[in-house]
Design an enzyme around this catalytic site. Structure first.
Site, PDB file in Angstrom:
ATOM      1  N   GLY A  71       0.810  -1.221   0.000  1.00 31.67           N
ATOM      2  CA  GLY A  71       0.000   0.000   0.000  1.00 31.67           C
ATOM      3  C   GLY A  71       0.838   1.264   0.000  1.00 31.67           C
ATOM      4  CB  THR A  72       3.738   2.333   2.034  1.00 32.95           C
ATOM      5  OG1 THR A  72       3.041   2.258   3.283  1.00 32.95           O
ATOM      6  CG2 THR A  72       4.703   3.501   2.075  1.00 32.95           C
ATOM      7  CG  ASN A 152      -5.792   4.317   8.387  1.00 32.98           C
ATOM      8  OD1 ASN A 152      -6.187   5.372   7.871  1.00 32.98           O
ATOM      9  ND2 ASN A 152      -4.688   4.250   9.082  1.00 32.98           N
ATOM     10  N   GLY A 208      -2.050  -6.171   0.015  1.00 36.56           N
ATOM     11  CA  GLY A 208      -2.312  -7.570   0.321  1.00 36.56           C
ATOM     12  C   GLY A 208      -2.459  -7.844   1.811  1.00 36.56           C
ATOM     13  CB  THR A 245      12.488  -9.975 -10.028  1.00 34.29           C
ATOM     14  OG1 THR A 245      13.681  -9.816 -10.786  1.00 34.29           O
ATOM     15  CG2 THR A 245      11.936 -11.381 -10.219  1.00 34.29           C
ATOM     16  CB  CYS A 332       2.023   7.862  25.163  1.00 36.55           C
ATOM     17  SG  CYS A 332       2.958   8.877  26.311  1.00 36.55           S
TER      18      CYS A 332
END
Lengths: 399, 230
Positions: A71-72, A152, A208, A245, A332
């Site tokens: 995703g990133t 999220n 995924g 790849t 925190c």
């Protein structure tokens, strides 16, 4: 003690059926899809089949799917690659205050180094974006709009199709192909319908690791004809958009995970909605507790609460001792010491944001797990409040 | 048995590297030491019933907006000026709660420390006894000793010994550049509301990045103090 995992939005386990289809691609069909020998062609065919399967569920063409490392990377590719490829047209980008850091921090960096001008749209108290505000922010030099499908942290679902239509209308009126529309659908995948023609998106991110598939693999849907500059260069794989790849086993696993999610979506959504609502009802009986996010337009598996007078990390640790695993947007627990940017963007005070907890449900969540949380949580909140020197007014919940 | 500050740390661990911070790069095992967990899950001396402590000296620091707030009550033997009892309440994360709990033990064990000795308590003494804290959690432990000194002043005030009240001295935040909390306070008063702006004025954290979380906390604290909550 039964362990209760309620952090599915952080990541899911890998479905056993997904692992089964992946296994041969580690041991037998392991060749490089770019190789011109028989095993290479076998791997190439497998990747092509997976691509075709995913395309079917997104209602797009196979050559519009770009495989990435997750995703990133997909978000980075979209929000960096589009402005770079279209800088002759302009450098204005629109996003929202509650995007995932993969979008928001990347865009802020591009802004800092002068690649883009950035407009960050606010959200209302439920975490929803206003389509009208977005329309007003559009400029002739706007090249990209990036708004997530569902959040999220608080689970709020955005009006992506409405935004998509508004952008189409603008393009028609202005007689321009700009701006392109990207949506991060990591949290919505497998839960909401991601038909790109219904959503009117030009780019879409799916990971995924949130759909019971393997980590380290994701996709970016890129509408045909959309020029995008690669951020990873090399051997020219993925139509030169993303070199490297192919992660063949990961791609196979991703496709199978996505297929299973589509197949089981409706029954699982209905089941989780009941559990989610029971959790909301149960925990809202605790005094000075607020449900963050939208009361209705939210993901079926996601809830986020703020408990006044206590700190989120302390609550996470007490729950952990009970074998209940959830997360917090509290300061925190973060490296920055700032409470969740998402919860602050909904207008909640720092005081309220510090005591936030997120529970996200999934395939292994059973009714008795939810009952256990409802039984355990009041005493944890009571204990921490008893230890706390502050006794805040409910006004800290109102923006 | 008299207890000096040097005696207070009775059980240093190599794990805690003499009260030094534990690297954030530590990527194995639990986030907190067993001692921190023990004090977090089974806090010692926390204030159960405030009604019986109405007369006790009290000190408070922090604010809920900052994410940490601590309140401390002490009872003192007027003849020896030893702290006979310390009770506390803390709003904060695991390390904030554990730090206050550990401090309450250190102040009252072995017959209690004198007020003069208690004033010399510093966060690193508490951290050492806790076996260290993760680097970004250090800021959580710095409020307890301040609250204690504030309670000590309150005790002297109530005892009529106003000459013994001590104004909090500037505390060094950035060990490399010797930047104190007062420097940060001045920067905020000058209109620097973000870390970047405070750094532009003071260079704080450039040579000592470990202190950045605490600087951020201080910026928010002073901003709220002088300009109100957002």
């Amino acid at each position: 003690m039964k362990e209760i995992y309620l952090d599915y939005a952080a990541t899911t386990y890998v479905d056993g059926r997904v692992m089964d289809v992946m296994r041969p691609y580690f041991l037998e069909t392991f060749a490089n899809p770019s190789s011109f020998h028989t095993p290479g062609l076998q791997a190439k065919t497998a990747v092509a089949d997976a691509r075709g399967m995913i395309a079917k569920f997104l209602n797009c063409r196979a050559d519009e799917i770009v495989f990435t490392s997750g995703g990133t990377e997909s978000d980075n590719l979209a929000v960096v690659g589009i402005p770079r490829a279209h800088k002759a047209r302009g450098k204005h980008v629109i996003t929202s205050a509650i995007e995932h850091h993969a979008v928001l921090e990347t865009l802020r960096y591009s802004q800092k180094i002068g690649e883009i001008e950035l407009t960050i749209l606010p959200v209302d108290t439920f975490g929803s974006i206003s389509v009208n505000q977005l329309k007003q922010a559009l400029r002739p030099d706007t090249v990209l709009v990036s708004i997530m499908t569902a959040n999220n942290e608080i689970g709020t679902i955005q009006p992506i199709a409405d935004i998509g239509r508004a952008i189409l209308k603008w393009r028609k009126e202005q007689k321009t192909p700009y701006p392109y529309f990207h949506s991060d659908a990591c949290q919505a995948a497998g839960v909401l319908d991601l038909d790109v023609e219904k959503l009117h998106v030009d780019l879409l991110t799916v990971s995924g690791s949130k759909i019971y598939g393997p980590k380290g693999v994701g996709i970016l849907y890129v509408r045909r004809g959309t020029k995008i500059e690669p951020i990873i260069r090399g051997g020219g794989q993925e139509q030169n958009i993303r070199s490297g790849t192919e992660n063949v086993s990961g791609i196979i696993g991703f496709a199978e995970a996505f297929r299973l999610m589509q197949e089981e979506k409706d029954t699982e959504n209905a089941r989780l909605t009941i559990l989610r609502d029971r959790l909301v009802d149960g925990l809202l009986t605790i005094p000075k507790t607020r449900l963050n996010g939208h009361p209705v337009k939210r993901l079926p598996n996601s809830v986020n609460f703020s408990f006044l007078d206590i700190e989120g990390e302390a609550a996470v640790l007490y729950l952990d001792a009970e074998g209940i695993y959830c997360s917090t947007g509290s300061a925190c627990a973060s490296a920055s010491l700032n409470p969740s940017h998402v919860i602050l963007a909904t207008g909640l005070s720092y005081e309220g944001a510090h005591g936030s907890l997120r529970f996200t449900l999934g395939k292994r969540t059973m009714p008795e797990d939810i009952e256990r949380v409802i039984t355990v949580m009041p005493s944890i909140v009571e204990k921490l409040r008893h230890m706390s020197p502050i006794n805040l007014d409910m006004k800290y919940f109102t923006p | 048995m008299s207890s000096k500050i040097s005696d207070i740390v009775t059980n240093p661990t190599t794990d805690g590297r003499s009260g030094d911070v534990v690297s954030t790069q530590k990527d194995k095992g639990w986030f907190y030491t067993d001692t921190v967990k023990e004090h977090f899950f089974h806090p010692k001396n926390f204030m159960d019933n405030e009604a019986t402590y109405g007369e006790a000296a009290m000190g408070m620091v922090g604010s809920p907006a900052c994410g940490d707030a601590m309140k401390i009550w002490i009872k003192v033997d007027p003849a020896t000026e030893r702290i006979t009892d310390l009770k506390w309440k803390t709003f904060g994360c695991g390390s904030a709660i554990a730090s206050t709990s550990m401090m309450s033990v250190m102040v009252t064990e072995n017959g209690g420390v004198t007020l003069d000795e208690a004033r010399k308590f510093r966060p690193q003494h508490i951290m050492e006894r806790l076996g260290g804290l993760p680097a970004r959690k250090v800021h959580c432990s710095v409020l307890g000793d301040k609250a204690l000194r504030s309670a000590i002043n309150d005790w002297y005030r109530k005892a009529g010994k106003t000459d013994k009240i001590e104004v909090e001295q500037g505390r060094i935040i950035d060990k490399v550049l010797k930047i104190t909390d007062h420097d940060i306070e001045e920067a905020v008063l000058d209109g620097a509301y973000t870390l970047e702006k405070v750094q532009a004025k003071t260079k704080v954290g450039i040579g000592d990045p470990c202190c950045i979380p605490e600087v951020e906390n201080l910026i928010r604290f002073y901003k709220e103090k002088y300009f109100g909550a957002e």
